[in-house]
Design an enzyme around this catalytic site. Structure first.
Site, PDB file in Angstrom:
ATOM      1  N   GLU A   1      -7.481   4.354  -3.069  1.00 14.72           N
ATOM      2  CA  GLU A   1      -8.266   4.587  -1.856  1.00 14.72           C
ATOM      3  C   GLU A   1      -8.461   6.080  -1.594  1.00 14.72           C
ATOM      4  O   GLU A   1      -7.498   6.843  -1.581  1.00 14.72           O
ATOM      5  CB  GLU A   1      -7.564   3.932  -0.661  1.00 14.72           C
ATOM      6  CG  GLU A   1      -8.287   4.091   0.661  1.00 14.72           C
ATOM      7  CD  GLU A   1      -7.542   3.409   1.795  1.00 14.72           C
ATOM      8  OE1 GLU A   1      -7.549   3.953   2.917  1.00 14.72           O
ATOM      9  OE2 GLU A   1      -6.939   2.332   1.560  1.00 14.72           O
TER      10      GLU A   1
ATOM     11  N   LYS B   1     -12.666  -0.115   9.148  1.00 14.41           N
ATOM     12  CA  LYS B   1     -11.868   0.131  10.345  1.00 14.41           C
ATOM     13  C   LYS B   1     -12.799   0.098  11.545  1.00 14.41           C
ATOM     14  O   LYS B   1     -13.760   0.874  11.619  1.00 14.41           O
ATOM     15  CB  LYS B   1     -11.177   1.494  10.262  1.00 14.41           C
ATOM     16  CG  LYS B   1     -10.093   1.587   9.202  1.00 14.41           C
ATOM     17  CD  LYS B   1      -9.493   2.982   9.160  1.00 14.41           C
ATOM     18  CE  LYS B   1      -8.386   3.085   8.119  1.00 14.41           C
ATOM     19  NZ  LYS B   1      -7.890   4.472   7.965  1.00 14.41           N
TER      20      LYS B   1
ATOM     21  N   LYS C   1       0.855  -1.189   0.000  1.00 14.06           N
ATOM     22  CA  LYS C   1       0.000   0.000   0.000  1.00 14.06           C
ATOM     23  C   LYS C   1       0.888   1.236   0.000  1.00 14.06           C
ATOM     24  O   LYS C   1       1.692   1.431   0.909  1.00 14.06           O
ATOM     25  CB  LYS C   1      -0.916   0.022   1.215  1.00 14.06           C
ATOM     26  CG  LYS C   1      -1.785   1.272   1.283  1.00 14.06           C
ATOM     27  CD  LYS C   1      -2.746   1.210   2.446  1.00 14.06           C
ATOM     28  CE  LYS C   1      -3.582   2.471   2.532  1.00 14.06           C
ATOM     29  NZ  LYS C   1      -4.589   2.402   3.605  1.00 14.06           N
TER      30      LYS C   1
ATOM     31  N   ASP D   1     -12.591   5.013   2.388  1.00 15.34           N
ATOM     32  CA  ASP D   1     -12.099   4.915   3.760  1.00 15.34           C
ATOM     33  C   ASP D   1     -12.762   6.000   4.604  1.00 15.34           C
ATOM     34  O   ASP D   1     -13.724   5.750   5.331  1.00 15.34           O
ATOM     35  CB  ASP D   1     -10.582   5.026   3.798  1.00 15.34           C
ATOM     36  CG  ASP D   1     -10.018   5.012   5.214  1.00 15.34           C
ATOM     37  OD1 ASP D   1     -10.787   4.801   6.177  1.00 15.34           O
ATOM     38  OD2 ASP D   1      -8.799   5.226   5.391  1.00 15.34           O
TER      39      ASP D   1
ATOM     40  N   SER E   1      -6.501  -1.974  10.429  1.00 11.54           N
ATOM     41  CA  SER E   1      -6.311  -1.646  11.839  1.00 11.54           C
ATOM     42  C   SER E   1      -5.131  -0.680  11.947  1.00 11.54           C
ATOM     43  O   SER E   1      -3.990  -1.087  12.127  1.00 11.54           O
ATOM     44  CB  SER E   1      -6.035  -2.924  12.642  1.00 11.54           C
ATOM     45  OG  SER E   1      -5.805  -2.626  13.999  1.00 11.54           O
TER      46      SER E   1
ATOM     47  N   ASP F   1      -3.176   5.156  -1.782  1.00 10.76           N
ATOM     48  CA  ASP F   1      -4.083   5.823  -0.850  1.00 10.76           C
ATOM     49  C   ASP F   1      -3.850   7.323  -0.904  1.00 10.76           C
ATOM     50  O   ASP F   1      -2.760   7.807  -0.608  1.00 10.76           O
ATOM     51  CB  ASP F   1      -3.830   5.298   0.568  1.00 10.76           C
ATOM     52  CG  ASP F   1      -4.780   5.894   1.599  1.00 10.76           C
ATOM     53  OD1 ASP F   1      -5.722   6.626   1.204  1.00 10.76           O
ATOM     54  OD2 ASP F   1      -4.590   5.627   2.800  1.00 10.76           O
TER      55      ASP F   1
ATOM     56  N   LYS G   1       1.296   5.429  -0.161  1.00 15.18           N
ATOM     57  CA  LYS G   1       0.668   6.724   0.044  1.00 15.18           C
ATOM     58  C   LYS G   1       1.026   7.649  -1.118  1.00 15.18           C
ATOM     59  O   LYS G   1       2.170   7.684  -1.579  1.00 15.18           O
ATOM     60  CB  LYS G   1       1.147   7.353   1.350  1.00 15.18           C
ATOM     61  CG  LYS G   1       0.675   6.618   2.601  1.00 15.18           C
ATOM     62  CD  LYS G   1      -0.803   6.819   2.847  1.00 15.18           C
ATOM     63  CE  LYS G   1      -1.216   6.214   4.180  1.00 15.18           C
ATOM     64  NZ  LYS G   1      -2.658   6.425   4.448  1.00 15.18           N
TER      65      LYS G   1
END
Length: 261
Positions: free
Chosen positions: A116, A165, A60, A141, A193, A90, A62
């Site tokens: 995301e 989440k 993942k 999200d 998490s 994301d 950023k």
């Protein structure tokens, strides 16, 4: 916290792991991701190679800093890890609509698993339009806290993936409801998490073990990043978390362990 504690208690009283209380095991282990933040392409590539060597098959990344650097970093990582590794990005609400379109276009050849939350949390219609215009798979999200949010995202055809989440859904009870309406709408779920100890991450793990549409790699990295925080039967093995399946959540804090000695 109270919601998860009650599931833990019910599991301990009944002698069952929480995933059994949620409907039973759909899978006996769950794949997990490793994250890479906004940093130089060279540093990011080095981390990506290390994670892949450790057995992780989903990364993942950023994005949302400087457009050209973001694109270069993602493409460099894709080139370094090959096609067998999944990459998701994301945006953390960091894009306006035109820039989000540019990002999708620039990464069309990078085989991104999903993008995301590129747009602000409130903009369900914008997500739907971005998805329609670019053909990119999108995930919600910050847009997703409640069952009402889930229904709105479904009504607008905003996303392909729900990021679950438990710190947003107030625990497992509403998360199960969201996963159910997602499954009915063909939407997949990813358990994340971000700030929990092993207790919260274990609740998310049990969710991922029991929900049929939670079949993508989940973000439960505390088990591999900070294993010393608690005593648990859950273990990281070849890019997966293998559950211990003790009653309840299967986690004992260091303080609890000291009391039993």
């Amino acid at each position: 916290a109270l919601d998860m504690a009650l599931y833990d208690l019910q599991g301990k009283l009944s002698g069952l792991p929480v995933c059994r209380l949620l409907g039973g095991l759909v899978r006996d282990r769950v794949p997990v991701t490793r994250p890479i933040g906004i940093e130089s392409a060279g540093s990011a590539v080095e981390k990506a190679r290390q994670y892949v060597a450790q057995g992780f098959r989903t990364l993942k990344l950023k994005v949302g800093s400087e457009f050209g650097e973001d694109v270069a970093r993602v493409l460099a990582i894709r080139d370094a890890v090959g096609e067998a590794v999944s990459i998701r990005i994301d945006g953390n609400q960091g894009f306006d609509f035109p820039t989000a379109v540019r990002m999708c276009r620039a990464l069309e050849q990078a085989d991104i698993q999903y993008f995301e939350q590129p747009l602000p949390a409130w903009d369900h219609r914008g997500l739907a339009e971005l998805r329609a215009v670019t053909g990119f798979r999108l995930a919600a999200d910050e847009s997703l806290h409640s069952l009402r949010d889930a229904l709105s995202l479904i009504r607008h055809s905003s996303v392909d993936v729900f990021v679950i989440k438990l710190i947003k859904t107030s625990g497992l009870t509403q998360a199960r409801q969201i996963a159910a309406v997602a499954a009915a709408s063909g939407i997949r779920c990813v358990a994340v998490s971000p700030f929990d100890t092993q207790v919260g991450a274990a609740a998310a793990l049990h969710f991922a073990l029991a929900m049929p549409n939670a079949d993508l790699a989940n973000e439960l990295t505390v088990f591999s990043a900070q294993p010393e925080m608690a005593v648990t039967g859950h273990r990281v093995e070849d890019g997966h978390i293998v559950p211990g399946l003790d009653p309840g959540l299967g986690v004992m804090s260091i303080a609890e362990l000291d009391q039993t000695v």
